[in-house]
Design a protein around this motif. Structure first.
Motif, PDB file in Angstrom:
ATOM      1  N   PHE A  74      76.077  91.446  44.077  1.00 22.89           N
ATOM      2  CA  PHE A  74      75.830  90.225  44.592  1.00 22.89           C
ATOM      3  C   PHE A  74      74.683  90.037  45.528  1.00 22.89           C
ATOM      4  O   PHE A  74      73.717  89.269  45.414  1.00 22.89           O
ATOM      5  N   LEU A  75      74.452  90.788  46.505  1.00 33.78           N
ATOM      6  CA  LEU A  75      73.242  90.993  47.481  1.00 33.78           C
ATOM      7  C   LEU A  75      72.089  91.270  46.746  1.00 33.78           C
ATOM      8  O   LEU A  75      71.010  90.880  47.139  1.00 33.78           O
ATOM      9  N   LYS A  77      71.200  90.514  43.731  1.00 35.33           N
ATOM     10  CA  LYS A  77      70.677  89.224  42.923  1.00 35.33           C
ATOM     11  C   LYS A  77      70.154  88.357  43.962  1.00 35.33           C
ATOM     12  O   LYS A  77      69.176  87.675  43.505  1.00 35.33           O
ATOM     13  N   HIS A  78      70.579  88.482  45.139  1.00 40.54           N
ATOM     14  CA  HIS A  78      69.743  87.471  46.258  1.00 40.54           C
ATOM     15  C   HIS A  78      68.883  88.461  46.978  1.00 40.54           C
ATOM     16  O   HIS A  78      68.294  88.081  47.910  1.00 40.54           O
ATOM     17  N   LYS A  79      67.928  89.249  45.981  1.00 38.70           N
ATOM     18  CA  LYS A  79      66.808  89.732  46.528  1.00 38.70           C
ATOM     19  C   LYS A  79      67.029  90.726  47.612  1.00 38.70           C
ATOM     20  O   LYS A  79      65.934  91.043  48.648  1.00 38.70           O
ATOM     21  N   SER A  85      71.750  96.910  51.486  1.00 36.81           N
ATOM     22  CA  SER A  85      73.022  96.200  51.147  1.00 36.81           C
ATOM     23  C   SER A  85      74.143  97.516  51.687  1.00 36.81           C
ATOM     24  O   SER A  85      74.939  97.110  52.258  1.00 36.81           O
TER      25      SER A  85
END
Length: 384
Positions: A74-75, A77-79, A85
């Motif tokens: 998830f992190l 995907k948010h660059k 992460s």
């Protein structure tokens, strides 16, 4: 000469061209290989030692990996880079562990020590209640009707308890050794987990590199399905167990049951084992409630029943869904069999192991069904 040719053709038709006979020959060859390998099992002793050494760290790392990998994805995907992460998650976990050590663990330790110190008194109270029950008229009537001998029961319980204590003292050395292995395994988990979270996406491609080209698409589907089954079960079961522990803790606080936190923690940990875990978890709560008062016992049973209904009707269907598609009776038999074979580790890994085995066997069966053509309908002869 004609007879010889006829026999040769008949032998070829009945045996060499018979797929079922060839299948039996393959099974025979596999059995012979297994028998030969069992006779030279000493050759594989270093491999067994290696597997016993690495299996526990790999299992623990796999469980934590399936819990943390969705967060890292998830992190990402948010660059946010995977390394950053992972480091953020490690810092968060260290903070949570520090809070638990300073706030929660002392409370649990105090309740455990209090519970252990009061256990002799609880045993005395249970003995007095049992003696009072044996002296009642109702018990005497029941005893006469079913030919029940309480002295024999007490003698049997005493013998079992003595045998259990002897085995416990004998097994202390093995327990200490196992505890050291567990501690070493836990220490190695963060290091293995870091690289698994960082490069875990490359692992399927690396494994497929050893598979023949024609089998790679089917192998990739099997691996994805296995990954889905394991991840769904681990995440779902841990979430369900946490919810059961939280609900029981709230319920125990409402009714005023002593040792509510430690009893709820025990229930949360044992609930990881489906069906059998809750039956084990209710035992200490029943003892504490029974020695408190009959009314407390009734309230505890009501709380437990309500929590089990909430878990069965609302929590598990939403969290677990029907990903495993395994009948409850099958799960119970799998857990019992795996427990007898492999102990506590077998109990914990019984259901996900069975799910993985089911995926592999089902795909192998479909492959055999297509290749063997044994399940095809025979062509209908219009003249016959």
């Amino acid at each position: 000469m004609d007879n010889t040719e006829n026999w040769a053709a008949r032998f070829k038709r009945l045996f060499l061209n018979n797929r079922f006979v060839l299948f039996l020959l393959v099974l025979l060859l596999i059995g012979l290989n297994i028998m030969v390998l069992s006779k030279v099992s000493f050759i594989f002793h270093p491999i067994n030692v290696l597997l016993k050494t690495v299996v526990l760290p790999i299992i623990l790392t796999g469980i934590v990996y399936y819990l943390l990998n969705p967060i890292v994805n998830f992190l990402e995907k948010h660059k946010v880079k995977r390394v950053y992460s992972i480091l953020m998650l490690y810092m968060l976990i260290i903070g949570i562990v520090a809070v638990l050590l300073t706030l929660v663990i002392p409370v649990i330790r105090e309740q455990i020590m209090d519970l252990v110190s009061n256990f002799p008194a609880y045993g005395e109270m249970i003995r007095e209640q049992f003696e009072h029950l044996m002296g009642s008229n109702i018990f005497n009537q029941v005893q006469e009707s079913i030919n029940f001998d309480p002295q024999e029961l007490i003698k049997t319980i005493s013998q079992r308890a003595t045998s259990f204590l002897n085995k416990t003292w004998i097994g202390i050395g093995g327990f200490v050794g196992s505890l050291i292995e567990v501690v070493l395994s836990v220490v190695t988990v963060p290091f293995i987990l870091f690289y698994l979270l960082k490069d875990g996406k490359k692992l399927p491609g690396f494994i497929l590199g050893f598979v023949p080209t024609k089998l790679r698409p089917e192998t990739d589907r099997v691996m994805k399905e296995m990954n889905h089954q394991i991840s769904s079960y681990i995440r779902g079961q841990i979430i369900v167990s946490f919810c059961i522990g939280a609900l029981l803790f709230i319920g125990y606080l409402i009714i005023g049951l002593k040792y509510s936190l430690i009893l709820a923690v025990i229930a949360a940990f044992t609930s990881v084992v489906p069906y059998l875990g809750p039956a084990i978890a209710i035992t200490p709560a029943l003892i504490v409630a029974a020695v408190t008062s009959p009314f407390m016992l009734l309230k505890m049973i009501i709380v437990w029943t309500v929590v089990q209904l909430i878990e069965g009707k609302f929590i598990s269907p939403q969290v677990m869904g029907k990903t495993l598609k395994i009948h409850p009776i099958t799960i119970i038999f799998v857990i019992l069999t795996s427990g007898n074979l492999f102990g506590i580790v077998g109990i914990l890994l019984a259901v996900p192991g069975y799910a993985v085995l089911k995926v592999v066997v089902s795909h192998v069966y479909q492959w055999f069904r297509v290749r063997s053509r044994l399940y095809e309908n025979e062509p209908v002869n219009p003249e016959g």
